[in-house]
Write a protein that holds these residues in place. Sequence first.
Motif, PDB file in Angstrom:
ATOM      1  N   ARG A 167       0.848  -1.196   0.000  1.00 29.00           N
ATOM      2  CA  ARG A 167       0.000   0.000   0.000  1.00 29.00           C
ATOM      3  C   ARG A 167       0.880   1.241   0.000  1.00 29.00           C
ATOM      4  NH1 ARG A 167      -5.048  -0.137   3.908  1.00 29.00           N
ATOM      5  NH2 ARG A 167      -5.787   1.170   2.222  1.00 29.00           N
ATOM      6  N   ARG A 168       0.311   2.379  -0.285  1.00 25.52           N
ATOM      7  CA  ARG A 168       1.080   3.620  -0.210  1.00 25.52           C
ATOM      8  C   ARG A 168       0.505   4.471   0.919  1.00 25.52           C
ATOM      9  NH1 ARG A 168       5.053   4.581  -3.552  1.00 25.52           N
ATOM     10  NH2 ARG A 168       5.123   3.477  -5.530  1.00 25.52           N
ATOM     11  N   TYR A 169       1.372   4.924   1.793  1.00 22.56           N
ATOM     12  CA  TYR A 169       0.924   5.610   3.002  1.00 22.56           C
ATOM     13  C   TYR A 169       1.296   7.093   2.986  1.00 22.56           C
ATOM     14  CZ  TYR A 169       0.237   0.975   5.054  1.00 22.56           C
ATOM     15  OH  TYR A 169      -0.189  -0.299   5.312  1.00 22.56           O
ATOM     16  N   PRO A 170       0.474   7.912   3.630  1.00 21.98           N
ATOM     17  CA  PRO A 170       0.933   9.264   3.950  1.00 21.98           C
ATOM     18  C   PRO A 170       1.958   9.177   5.082  1.00 21.98           C
ATOM     19  CG  PRO A 170      -1.287   8.908   4.812  1.00 21.98           C
ATOM     20  CD  PRO A 170      -0.899   7.659   4.081  1.00 21.98           C
ATOM     21  N   GLU A 235      11.528   6.986   1.792  1.00 27.92           N
ATOM     22  CA  GLU A 235      11.036   6.487   0.492  1.00 27.92           C
ATOM     23  C   GLU A 235      11.789   5.243   0.057  1.00 27.92           C
ATOM     24  OE1 GLU A 235      11.231  10.224  -1.748  1.00 27.92           O
ATOM     25  OE2 GLU A 235       9.050  10.118  -1.952  1.00 27.92           O
ATOM     26  N   ILE A 240       5.587   4.904   0.412  1.00 32.38           N
ATOM     27  CA  ILE A 240       5.016   6.205   0.787  1.00 32.38           C
ATOM     28  C   ILE A 240       4.447   6.895  -0.438  1.00 32.38           C
ATOM     29  CG2 ILE A 240       5.533   8.474   1.763  1.00 32.38           C
ATOM     30  CD1 ILE A 240       7.651   7.125   3.460  1.00 32.38           C
ATOM     31  N   ASP A 241       3.296   7.489  -0.254  1.00 35.47           N
ATOM     32  CA  ASP A 241       2.672   8.264  -1.319  1.00 35.47           C
ATOM     33  C   ASP A 241       3.597   9.439  -1.669  1.00 35.47           C
ATOM     34  OD1 ASP A 241       1.111   9.922  -2.880  1.00 35.47           O
ATOM     35  OD2 ASP A 241      -0.721   9.579  -1.717  1.00 35.47           O
ATOM     36  N   ASP A 243       3.076  12.124  -3.377  1.00 33.65           N
ATOM     37  CA  ASP A 243       2.446  13.439  -3.518  1.00 33.65           C
ATOM     38  C   ASP A 243       2.737  14.291  -2.274  1.00 33.65           C
ATOM     39  OD1 ASP A 243      -0.493  14.441  -5.117  1.00 33.65           O
ATOM     40  OD2 ASP A 243       0.473  15.588  -3.524  1.00 33.65           O
ATOM     41  N   ALA A 246       0.618  14.309   0.799  1.00 30.74           N
ATOM     42  CA  ALA A 246       0.634  13.181   1.734  1.00 30.74           C
ATOM     43  C   ALA A 246       1.759  13.306   2.753  1.00 30.74           C
ATOM     44  CB  ALA A 246       0.785  11.872   0.960  1.00 30.74           C
ATOM     45  N   TRP A 247       2.523  14.391   2.673  1.00 26.02           N
ATOM     46  CA  TRP A 247       3.681  14.564   3.559  1.00 26.02           C
ATOM     47  C   TRP A 247       3.411  15.654   4.584  1.00 26.02           C
ATOM     48  CZ3 TRP A 247       8.647  12.178   3.352  1.00 26.02           C
ATOM     49  CH2 TRP A 247       8.751  11.190   2.367  1.00 26.02           C
TER      50      TRP A 247
END
Lengths: 379, 326
Positions: A167-170, A235, A240-241, A243, A246-247
């Motif tokens: 998955r991609r997380y904030p 990363e 990690i997302d 964008d 998302a940070w």
Amino acid sequence: MSLAIRELEKTYAGDSEGIDGFLAEHSFPLQEGTTTTFVYRGEAEEVHLLHWIFGLESTLAFTKLGDSDLWYLVMELPELSRVEYKLDVVRDGEHKWIRDPLNPLLAHDPFGANSVYQGVGYETPEWTVPDEEARVGDLEEIAFRSEAFGEERTVQVYLPARYRKNRRYPVLIVHDGSDYLRYAGLKTVLDNLIFRLEIPELLVAMTDSADRFGEYTSNPNHDRFIAQEVPAELERRFPIDPDPSAWGLMGASLGAVATLSAAWRNPGRFGKLLMQSGSFVFTDIGDRNWRGPQWDGVVGLMNAFREAPGRPAERLFVSCGIYESLIYENRSLVPILQATGMDLRYVEARDGHNWENWRDRLRVGLSWLFPGPLWMVYE
Amino acid sequence: MHYNCAVMGVIILLGPQRLRPSLARVVADHGIDGRIAAITAGWQEREAEDDELAEHLSGRTVNLCLYRRAERVFASDPELAAAYHARQDSLKRAQELYRLRLDHSMAAVRDLMRLEGESEWLEDELRAAFEVVRRLDDGHVERVREVHADFSKKWTPRKRPAVRKHRRELAKLLAGCDAVAVAGGHVAVLLNRLRLFGMDELFGDLPVLAWSAGAMALGRRVVLFHDSPPQGFRNAEVLESGLGLYRGILPMPHARRRLEIGDRRRVAELARRFAPRVCVPMDDGGYLKIDGPSLWAEAPIRRLTVQGHVERLESTPDELAEGEPS
């Protein structure tokens, strides 16, 4: 209604029985509406309350009850107040700072512990204590070489329960992460808010500094470390997302200055900033703040930022206690931040410059920056 | 009572299942001993992480994988995917506009409710204020229904090859099952997947057991609610129609955490606004069985009353005799 201490004053006849009864009947500090009576019993020449409430004298003298060993101080504290304090007991000319022996409530910080007064209406938020129903995340320590500092640095990374590599997380980077974990219960707060769907599942990277004044006060090396090196390492290791929205980056006190510094000098890197009780010291005339030369770096940064704030992020959360001197600097910053067009939420609390104040604002701050899916998800 | 609560087969609504699951016991109580089709599409990317559910049902589950199937449909039919996303954007905007008006209308309701007992005209005013809100809710449901109808008419999703293929597979899987279990999760995602594959038709007469968002999605109206979200109070809002497999009941999952159940005025407000539907807080334990004209509740199922109380619900409430508006 007459205060209990006033009744004792009237009835006291030099005996200790009345005092024993008074102490046995009440818990202390004695709260009667918004009037609070602090009490100390013991031999002393003077007793003072040390409270760190900006705007009041920093020490307030207790009164002695007749010729007894009972000392007291009556003061008004508005609803929802939370005050950390110590007693200064003077004996044989020597000052000794002690925690209130009659009050079991303590708050801890890197310097030790203080006694805590909780005013009418204040309750420790239930989301700050472990919830047996909440899934629990993990902490993982990573170490890597920082070129900015020329040494190895460690970062603790919170992985939410049910973390999955596909998955991609904030992600949120936190200054003084160890203190946030220890004194603000950050891990418990994250577990609870994620479980309650108030914030999404996210990764939280927690940095620490052994030289906060050196690194947090507008230090380009630290800005590089936070805005480039830590993100690159995260990363590399975690999904990690990418964008910027998302940070997130956050910190308290000088950590808030470091947050603003890194974001301002690296626009577009962080979409969200959370700054608590920021030491945003500035000057309107000259470049030397009344707080002293050690603040020159912060003053330079803040004056430059106030001159040309740009748009370092998209969404901001700023909080400050109204009992701390920094309320002036934080309130002054709000209109400047608003004028940038960034989406700002600003919150004040009747509290001081301490970790439990910062803990208590985490729910509203984190959910403002990282809104969770609770409105649509019913598990 | 001649009012049919359940439109199709037996529907059983349960409380949340994660911490104290009761599904296996309820399944056993109803003599369901074959395979059970599981729908976990509300879990989105976690759809396949159904180990706990499968274990709870002794490995008898067959996950229908509606979320994954929908992703495959969209991947193979970009035209439908684009139209679907455009529809969702349109629905999101409709929800925002509805919310704007709702907040103002609900402010009037709450202001009037605070004046409880103050004047002889108050009840008339309150009734009128609730009526405005109900019309607003109904209007929103109708608007969303039109959006769905237009979408279906223009894009005919069930006639598209990718969807037809999955529907055939789903029908085959369901033919080998004795019941359907619909889990919670994201209620709109779940409802959209159920609708995309026309699951209401495919269920046939199979008993359907559902909890949390699953229970919400099967009813006639989906209501979103949370009394104490972190950014401040929000009014409960209607999302849209559900599949309509049962009538008259508004399940409110996780009421213990989501509803100010001790606030009499709040309870009365919800019960009155959504009447004649019966608001049913669903917490751990207990279930509600809807079978044709009868409704049967196993303790501790409760309901909200217009007087602001929370009472035990035992059998078909009188209000349901009036039926639920479509």
